[in-house]
Design a protein around this motif. Structure first.
Motif, PDB file in Angstrom:
ATOM      1  N   ASP A  21       0.825  -1.208   0.000  1.00 55.85           N
ATOM      2  CA  ASP A  21       0.000   0.000   0.000  1.00 55.85           C
ATOM      3  C   ASP A  21       0.862   1.261   0.000  1.00 55.85           C
ATOM      4  OD1 ASP A  21      -2.616   1.425   0.381  1.00 55.85           O
ATOM      5  OD2 ASP A  21      -1.630   2.012   2.246  1.00 55.85           O
ATOM      6  N   VAL A  22       1.908   1.267   0.833  1.00 57.01           N
ATOM      7  CA  VAL A  22       2.794   2.429   0.889  1.00 57.01           C
ATOM      8  C   VAL A  22       3.544   2.585  -0.429  1.00 57.01           C
ATOM      9  CG1 VAL A  22       4.696   3.511   2.126  1.00 57.01           C
ATOM     10  CG2 VAL A  22       3.033   2.143   3.379  1.00 57.01           C
ATOM     11  N   GLN A 421       4.726  11.920   7.343  1.00 61.19           N
ATOM     12  CA  GLN A 421       3.527  11.206   6.913  1.00 61.19           C
ATOM     13  C   GLN A 421       3.867   9.803   6.413  1.00 61.19           C
ATOM     14  OE1 GLN A 421       0.541  13.128   4.585  1.00 61.19           O
ATOM     15  NE2 GLN A 421       1.076  15.184   5.282  1.00 61.19           N
ATOM     16  N   GLN A 423       6.246   7.934   7.601  1.00 58.67           N
ATOM     17  CA  GLN A 423       6.408   7.139   8.814  1.00 58.67           C
ATOM     18  C   GLN A 423       5.060   6.751   9.412  1.00 58.67           C
ATOM     19  OE1 GLN A 423       9.159   9.670  11.117  1.00 58.67           O
ATOM     20  NE2 GLN A 423      10.458   7.870  11.238  1.00 58.67           N
ATOM     21  N   ALA A 424       4.087   7.674   9.349  1.00 54.52           N
ATOM     22  CA  ALA A 424       2.755   7.366   9.875  1.00 54.52           C
ATOM     23  C   ALA A 424       2.125   6.216   9.097  1.00 54.52           C
ATOM     24  CB  ALA A 424       1.870   8.607   9.803  1.00 54.52           C
ATOM     25  N   HIS A 425       2.290   6.213   7.773  1.00 50.74           N
ATOM     26  CA  HIS A 425       1.769   5.093   6.974  1.00 50.74           C
ATOM     27  C   HIS A 425       2.487   3.790   7.315  1.00 50.74           C
ATOM     28  CE1 HIS A 425      -0.972   7.311   4.432  1.00 50.74           C
ATOM     29  NE2 HIS A 425      -0.037   8.195   4.135  1.00 50.74           N
ATOM     30  N   MET A 427       3.838   3.030  10.227  1.00 52.39           N
ATOM     31  CA  MET A 427       3.391   2.603  11.552  1.00 52.39           C
ATOM     32  C   MET A 427       2.034   1.925  11.491  1.00 52.39           C
ATOM     33  SD  MET A 427       5.658   3.041  13.804  1.00 52.39           S
ATOM     34  CE  MET A 427       4.598   2.773  15.224  1.00 52.39           C
ATOM     35  N   SER A 428       1.170   2.389  10.566  1.00 51.04           N
ATOM     36  CA  SER A 428      -0.144   1.756  10.432  1.00 51.04           C
ATOM     37  C   SER A 428      -0.011   0.324   9.943  1.00 51.04           C
ATOM     38  CB  SER A 428      -1.022   2.560   9.470  1.00 51.04           C
ATOM     39  OG  SER A 428      -0.503   2.513   8.149  1.00 51.04           O
ATOM     40  N   HIS A 429       1.098   0.001   9.253  1.00 49.55           N
ATOM     41  CA  HIS A 429       1.335  -1.380   8.826  1.00 49.55           C
ATOM     42  C   HIS A 429       2.047  -2.182   9.908  1.00 49.55           C
ATOM     43  CE1 HIS A 429       0.434   0.368   4.890  1.00 49.55           C
ATOM     44  NE2 HIS A 429       0.222  -0.855   4.459  1.00 49.55           N
ATOM     45  N   HIS A 430       2.918  -1.527  10.674  1.00 46.58           N
ATOM     46  CA  HIS A 430       3.624  -2.230  11.731  1.00 46.58           C
ATOM     47  C   HIS A 430       2.701  -2.595  12.886  1.00 46.58           C
ATOM     48  CE1 HIS A 430       7.678  -2.207  10.268  1.00 46.58           C
ATOM     49  NE2 HIS A 430       7.660  -0.893  10.045  1.00 46.58           N
ATOM     50  N   TYR A 431       1.707  -1.736  13.160  1.00 45.96           N
ATOM     51  CA  TYR A 431       0.878  -1.935  14.360  1.00 45.96           C
ATOM     52  C   TYR A 431       0.127  -3.260  14.363  1.00 45.96           C
ATOM     53  CZ  TYR A 431      -2.347  -0.807  18.142  1.00 45.96           C
ATOM     54  OH  TYR A 431      -3.058  -0.830  19.308  1.00 45.96           O
ATOM     55  N   PRO A 432      -0.582  -3.647  13.272  1.00 46.92           N
ATOM     56  CA  PRO A 432      -1.244  -4.965  13.293  1.00 46.92           C
ATOM     57  C   PRO A 432      -0.254  -6.103  13.480  1.00 46.92           C
ATOM     58  CG  PRO A 432      -2.097  -3.625  11.489  1.00 46.92           C
ATOM     59  CD  PRO A 432      -0.888  -2.929  12.021  1.00 46.92           C
TER      60      PRO A 432
END
Length: 451
Positions: A21-22, A421, A423-425, A427-432
């Motif tokens: 996605d990124v 931004q 990095q924010a994307h 992190m949204s993949h690392h979190y799950p």
């Protein structure tokens, strides 16, 4: 303490390549910028390329040069993107200012996402109106300057529609990059135009040194100033004023939660790169149109436009003063627009939080507003100094415009926002993945191992 990955862009981009996605977002951003750069080379139908090239050779060191820098060379080539994103930025300024005084628009601001969509629609219509007006005035100026192959109303119509369509397309492209890419689309388009001018500016600087137009000492000073301004911008953009906030003990059901201590982070430069972009939009483009329409004209309005262009020309005292005043104004205006101290104080009070030594409610709001005003003042001084001081090298030393303070500030701030931004994307993949790993290790939501 800043995240170490922010200071290592290569590692951030390397991590981004591993997530589909990124990676798609980065490719969409790259594709959008490529389309923008291709469009800057497609000329408006009916212009005379030789006369256009001669005009910009004679006016390279005037206000046309810096406007051309912001347009990524589109103005010099009189391409379909000649208007750039300036009509959209000007319309955004007008709508945001009117939203603070017009009752109906003030209600839109309070309606959340639906109100934001209504204001966005108004901004689009405003962009269309400004683009039509600016395109027609520019086309008239081109015809008056003799840079048109076949003058007449046909050229005026085609050129106006072409440049207006280009401006609206860039507005749409910027919105698409914001939604489907990474970073703010309009800022990334401006950044792309500035960065595209770096190779040519470096080449011209080397040529000036070889021909003796620029001394070696001035070239060394230029390198030192560029590096110093860049490092200073990075340092200040990371600076924060942290206000300690305490949460009282609270009971939820039968459980008692202990009080917590956190902080409210306020950046020294709360408004980012908006003030210099807004100030440039309001100051440079009217002067550019006046320069086109006022030259070689014996009418009273032509003389008035020529006088206006000369008075507010790049490097003139009136231009520098107006630029500084507009930057300071937009620093305070945009900070007040995006941050409401009273609303923040009410939210802290509702959540049982308080600032040490300050009573919740009105006094907290006044304290936050006082801190924010001081920060904005120093932030405005910082932005004004960065944008104006290096301009002396541009005006006095013949340094290319892309090495001025405004362009360097835009490059640094937009690049930092882009990586933030990104990095924010990531992190949204690392979190799950982290949650899944925690469940596999036998940890529940409470953080204690499950039996």
């Amino acid at each position: 303490m800043a995240d170490s990955s922010v200071s290592n862009p290569a590692s951030v981009l390397g991590d981004a390549a591993r997530f589909g996605d990124v990676r798609k977002r980065l490719l969409f951003l790259l594709g959008g910028l490529i389309v923008y750069r291709i469009g800057t080379y497609i000329p408006v139908p009916g212009i005379d390329p030789e006369r256009v090239a001669g005009f910009f050779r004679d006016n390279a060191e005037t206000i046309f040069g810096i406007v051309n820098m912001f347009s990524g060379g589109a103005l010099q080539r009189l391409s379909i993107f000649t208007m750039g994103v300036m009509p959209y930025i000007s319309a955004s300024i007008i709508v945001q200012m009117m939203a603070m005084v017009v009752p109906q628009w003030m209600e839109y601001r309070k309606e959340g996402e639906s109100g934001r969509r209504k204001l966005t629609e108004i901004t689009r219509y405003g962009t269309l109106g400004l683009a039509l007006f600016q395109s027609f005035v520019t086309a008239s100026g081109l015809q008056q300057q003799g840079m048109v192959v076949a003058p007449g109303w046909q050229f005026l119509f085609v050129a106006t529609i072409t440049m207006t369509t280009g401006a609206m397309f860039l507005m749409w492209l910027g919105e698409q990059i914001t939604e489907r890419g990474v970073g703010n689309g309009i800022s990334m388009i401006i950044l792309g135009g500035i960065v595209a001018g770096f190779p040519g500016a470096i080449g011209r600087t080397i040529e000036q040194i070889n021909t003796g137009e620029m001394s070696g000492l001035l070239a060394i000073v230029l390198i030192v100033v560029v590096l110093a301004v860049t490092a200073f911008c990075v340092f200040v953009e990371r600076a924060q004023r942290r206000i300690p906030v305490d949460y009282a003990k609270r009971q939820v059901g039968r459980r008692m939660y202990a009080g917590q201590t956190t902080h409210l982070p306020f950046k020294l430069n709360m408004s980012g790169v908006i003030p210099p972009i807004f100030a440039s939009s309001l100051l440079l483009f009217p002067a550019t149109i006046a320069g086109f329409a006022g030259q070689n004209s014996d009418t009273w309005w032509g003389n008035a436009l020529a006088t206006f262009s000369a008075t507010f020309g790049y490097g003139q005292p009136a231009h520098i003063t107006a630029y500084a005043v507009l930057i300071i104004f937009f620093c305070f205006f945009y900070t007040a627009l995006v941050f409401n101290a009273r609303e923040t104080a009410d939210n802290l009070k509702k959540s049982g939080a308080f600032i040490r030594g300050i009573r919740p409610g009105q006094q907290t709001g006044e304290y936050i507003d006082k801190v924010l005003t001081r920060l904005t003042l120093w932030g405005a001084v910082y932005i004004t100094a960065v944008c104006l001081l290096p301009e002396l090298l541009v005006v006095k030393g013949g340094v290319p415009f892309v090495f001025g303070g405004t362009s360097l500030l835009i490059v640094v701030v937009v690049a930092m926002d882009f990586f933030s931004q990104l990095q924010a994307h990531l992190m949204s993949h690392h979190y799950p993945g982290l949650l899944k790993k925690a469940n596999l290790m036998g940890y529940g939501r409470s953080g204690a191992p499950q039996s």
